[in-house]
Write an enzyme that holds these catalytic residues in place. Structure first.
Site, PDB file in Angstrom:
ATOM      1  N   CYS A  11       0.707 -26.119  -0.339  1.00  0.00           N
ATOM      2  CA  CYS A  11       0.875 -24.733   0.115  1.00  0.00           C
ATOM      3  C   CYS A  11      -0.386 -24.307   0.848  1.00  0.00           C
ATOM      4  CB  CYS A  11       1.155 -23.795  -1.067  1.00  0.00           C
ATOM      5  SG  CYS A  11       1.349 -22.060  -0.584  1.00  0.00           S
ATOM      6  N   PHE A 241       5.921   6.667  10.979  1.00  0.00           N
ATOM      7  CA  PHE A 241       6.091   5.345  10.354  1.00  0.00           C
ATOM      8  C   PHE A 241       5.730   5.482   8.863  1.00  0.00           C
ATOM      9  CE2 PHE A 241       4.322   4.984  14.644  1.00  0.00           C
ATOM     10  CZ  PHE A 241       5.290   4.250  15.308  1.00  0.00           C
ATOM     11  N   CYS A 334      -2.324  -2.529   9.816  1.00  0.00           N
ATOM     12  CA  CYS A 334      -2.383  -3.867   9.229  1.00  0.00           C
ATOM     13  C   CYS A 334      -2.697  -4.903  10.300  1.00  0.00           C
ATOM     14  CB  CYS A 334      -1.067  -4.201   8.520  1.00  0.00           C
ATOM     15  SG  CYS A 334       0.370  -4.183   9.609  1.00  0.00           S
TER      16      CYS A 334
END
EC number: 2.1.1.189
Length: 376
Positions: A11, A241, A334
């Site tokens: 991973c 938003f 972000c």
């Protein structure tokens, strides 16, 4: 943080795991400062960070293997399954839940979806935990309704094993593509929203509404936004938003005129529920496109708060805000790269303060809060 799957090369979701955490933070701060190097910033505040592990409140698990021996986690790039039940990003409470869910999949006869063969029914399990009361929300992402009756019939056993399961739903995702969920959500419990609480503000999470995955850092982000807004005695604001209303509900006082706009009707239902619980009378939330809503308005509030997806707010909204000139723009992002581009398009503003919030340890991603003030 040690991760056995990362060490084994299975991973790579945490692409910065080899990098010491203090270095991760320094690199993120440097990245943000370089993006805003062309702007005068009045005040840089110290970055905010939380735990390095066990911080995620949500797990997105690919279901693979067989119905008798299901595997929960992800698919390696070679197509083999990787078990992520012991992922150190998850709280300790998740692993025993995954153990029960594996047994449930077998009991209910929910055949895992096989990507290579395009056969099977159960694609994903999406698990969310409330840090407020420990309740869980579980979503079964299915290819079709073929196994829905079997799933429903077996639920009493699951609820007996996991009494903290408060919200359960089935999502129908029929497309053979790497899409996490479909448009149709079928509630399987009477309760349809998971209660959460940050800084004494009640929030709600519905199956198809977005919610931050790092609650401690998200709580700090919301508290900081509230502090910055209160320092300027703002009486009217938009929360564009807005998601489930976290920012606006933190920033609004009893007399504040607040309008929250979000495209997701599920998220707006959560925001309205919170506003009603808080007893806010001058607050309204609507499920609309934020840019279309704003650019159709002839009057502007004192402060416009934006928390857009990674693409940013875009030129149209930037041009409108520059023209209408609210006193303040509070930008939560972000994706600092698109935020920096947007700020360059906001004519007539200077950056009053900036603060980085490390919402995503062991990755290059982070959240940033920026307060822009109109030049006088």
């Amino acid at each position: 943080m040690h991760c056995a799957q990362y060490a084994a090369g299975r991973c790579r979701s945490c692409q910065w795991l080899d990098k010491p955490y203090p270095q991760q933070l320094a690199d993120k701060q440097h990245h943000l400062e370089s993006l805003l190097a062309g702007h005068a910033v009045t005040q840089w505040l110290a970055l905010v960070f939380g735990r390095e592990s066990a911080f995620r409140n949500k797990a997105k698990m690919v279901v693979s293997g067989s119905v008798e021996r299901p595997l929960l986690g992800m698919l390696h790039r070679d197509g083999t399954p990787v078990d992520l039940c012991a992922c150190p990003l998850y709280p300790p409470s998740f692993e025993p839940v995954f153990t029960v869910l594996k047994t449930f999949i077998a009991r209910a006869g929910l055949t895992p979806y096989n990507v290579a063969r395009k056969r099977g029914e159960l694609k994903f399990l999406l698990l969310t935990e409330s840090t407020y009361n420990g309740e869980l929300m579980l979503r079964f992402v299915l290819r079709s309704e073929t196994k829905l009756a079997q799933l429903t019939a077996a639920l009493p056993w699951l609820q007996q094993q996991l009494p903290q399961l408060a919200v359960i739903s089935a999502n129908i995702q029929p497309v053979h593509m790497a899409i996490l969920e479909g448009e149709r959500e079928i509630p399987l419990t009477e309760q349809q929203a998971l209660p959460e609480r940050f800084n004494q503000v009640p929030l709600y999470i519905r199956p198809q509404s977005f919610f931050q995955t790092n609650p401690p850092v998200a709580a700090s982000l919301y508290a900081t936004a509230r502090q910055w807004v209160q320092e300027h005695e703002v009486h009217s604001m938009w929360d564009l938003f807005c998601g489930v209303g976290g920012f606006g509900l933190h920033c609004a006082g009893p007399e504040t005129q607040l309008t929250g706009i979000e495209i997701s009707a599920e998220a707006i239902a959560c925001a309205r529920q919170s506003a009603e619980q808080l007893g806010l009378k001058n607050v309204s939330f609507a499920a609309l496109d934020s840019t279309r809503f704003a650019t159709a308005e002839a009057q502007i509030p004192e402060l416009v708060l934006v928390n857009p997806p990674r693409r940013g707010i875009g030129r149209e909204l930037c041009d409108y805000l520059s023209q209408m000139a609210p006193k303040f723009i509070l930008y939560s992002s972000c994706n600092a790269e698109t935020m920096a581009k947007d700020i360059s398009l906001l004519a007539g503003y200077h950056i009053e303060r900036v603060q980085l919030f490390d919402m995503f340890p062991h990755t290059s991603h982070y959240e940033v809060l920026t307060l822009l003030a109109l030049r006088r």
